[in-house]
Design a protein around this motif. Sequence first.
Motif, PDB file in Angstrom:
ATOM      1  N   GLY A  44       8.250   7.546  -2.944  1.00  0.00           N
ATOM      2  CA  GLY A  44       7.928   7.396  -4.352  1.00  0.00           C
ATOM      3  C   GLY A  44       7.557   5.965  -4.702  1.00  0.00           C
ATOM      4  N   LYS A  45       8.011   5.522  -5.858  1.00  0.00           N
ATOM      5  CA  LYS A  45       7.717   4.162  -6.310  1.00  0.00           C
ATOM      6  C   LYS A  45       8.468   3.145  -5.444  1.00  0.00           C
ATOM      7  N   LEU A 105       3.361 -10.226   1.071  1.00  0.00           N
ATOM      8  CA  LEU A 105       3.827 -10.069  -0.304  1.00  0.00           C
ATOM      9  C   LEU A 105       2.649  -9.756  -1.225  1.00  0.00           C
ATOM     10  N   THR A 106       1.531 -10.436  -0.983  1.00  0.00           N
ATOM     11  CA  THR A 106       0.320 -10.177  -1.769  1.00  0.00           C
ATOM     12  C   THR A 106      -0.244  -8.798  -1.462  1.00  0.00           C
ATOM     13  N   ARG A 107      -0.271  -8.434  -0.183  1.00  0.00           N
ATOM     14  CA  ARG A 107      -0.820  -7.121   0.201  1.00  0.00           C
ATOM     15  C   ARG A 107       0.020  -5.991  -0.355  1.00  0.00           C
ATOM     16  N   GLU A 144      -0.568  -2.322  -3.217  1.00  0.00           N
ATOM     17  CA  GLU A 144      -0.412  -0.926  -2.818  1.00  0.00           C
ATOM     18  C   GLU A 144      -0.108  -0.053  -4.042  1.00  0.00           C
ATOM     19  N   PRO A 145      -0.441   1.239  -3.979  1.00  0.00           N
ATOM     20  CA  PRO A 145      -0.178   2.132  -5.116  1.00  0.00           C
ATOM     21  C   PRO A 145       1.310   2.211  -5.452  1.00  0.00           C
ATOM     22  N   ASP A 146       1.614   2.262  -6.740  1.00  0.00           N
ATOM     23  CA  ASP A 146       2.987   2.436  -7.231  1.00  0.00           C
ATOM     24  C   ASP A 146       3.960   1.442  -6.609  1.00  0.00           C
ATOM     25  N   TRP A 177       6.824   0.218   7.279  1.00  0.00           N
ATOM     26  CA  TRP A 177       6.904   1.632   7.640  1.00  0.00           C
ATOM     27  C   TRP A 177       6.560   2.496   6.427  1.00  0.00           C
ATOM     28  N   VAL A 178       7.126   2.139   5.271  1.00  0.00           N
ATOM     29  CA  VAL A 178       6.848   2.886   4.046  1.00  0.00           C
ATOM     30  C   VAL A 178       5.375   2.777   3.671  1.00  0.00           C
ATOM     31  N   MET A 179       4.799   1.581   3.779  1.00  0.00           N
ATOM     32  CA  MET A 179       3.399   1.402   3.419  1.00  0.00           C
ATOM     33  C   MET A 179       2.470   2.169   4.359  1.00  0.00           C
ATOM     34  N   ASP A 180       2.865   2.282   5.621  1.00  0.00           N
ATOM     35  CA  ASP A 180       2.050   3.030   6.580  1.00  0.00           C
ATOM     36  C   ASP A 180       2.219   4.533   6.444  1.00  0.00           C
TER      37      ASP A 180
END
Length: 276
Positions: free
Chosen positions: A141-142, A161-163, A167-169, A132-135
């Motif tokens: 934030g970080k 885990l690799t993807r 992701e940024p930050d 949800w956070v990644m989308d």
Amino acid sequence: MNKNELTPKPAVIKNIIDETADTKTFTLVFTDPEEQKRFQYKPAQFVEISVLGVGEAPISITSSPSQQGFLELSIKRVGKLTEVIHQLKPGDEVGIRGPYGNGFPADELKGFDLLFVAGGIGLAPLRSLINWVMDNRQDYGKVKILYGARTPGDIVFTRELTRWAGEPDTEVLYTVDRGDPQWQGNVGLVTQLLHRIELTPATYTAFICGPPVMIPFVIKDLLALGFKEENIISTLENYMKCGIGKCGHCLLGGKYICMEGPVFRYNEMKELGFGE
């Protein structure tokens, strides 16, 4: 129309991923398209999954609400029902009722730095919130994700885990209790990873999910680092038989875990007698 809240809705298995030797992720779609549209949930909510003539069990939803049209359940083989579920194939039907529980406060976390600490299959409910956070990456934030498994062969969601690490930050570290000749990563308890990352406790909210024996040690270390009790959020395990507060199996400290949990802030957990 039968509106009995204990009546499961039929769902079809669309896909199965073998995560480990004893854990599979099932993609499910309700046979009734209208039921699929109605099914809305929050990260860390759970459903009751059933197989006719075998039984029923509570399982955390591991897919993210940002991914519509299906739900995913990661199920570890630990008993009679899960053994039967592991033998099912795409096209087979199961029963689903829910969602139940309070879920993680995703909207309240906007703008915060987030720390996730997971052990074993405990990464499954956290996966829902992480995706949800990644989308919705611009809203947070970080992000730091710490994950521990027993052995390299017990690591779940390896592709993600690799993807996530890309992701940024976002920083992802994982460890195993016991390595093997091919393992070149960290060996040790997941709490040891807390000392390998840089974070400012005042800006972070921490989420913990894993074996019950793990959670008190993670909380102790987070408090020692300076986390406030209300910024430590975890899940509590209790046998949630009915899911709707009727049977009383999950009553703890005057609260039904299936309805007022399974997600609690640490100051709330203390009121329930956690750690005593």
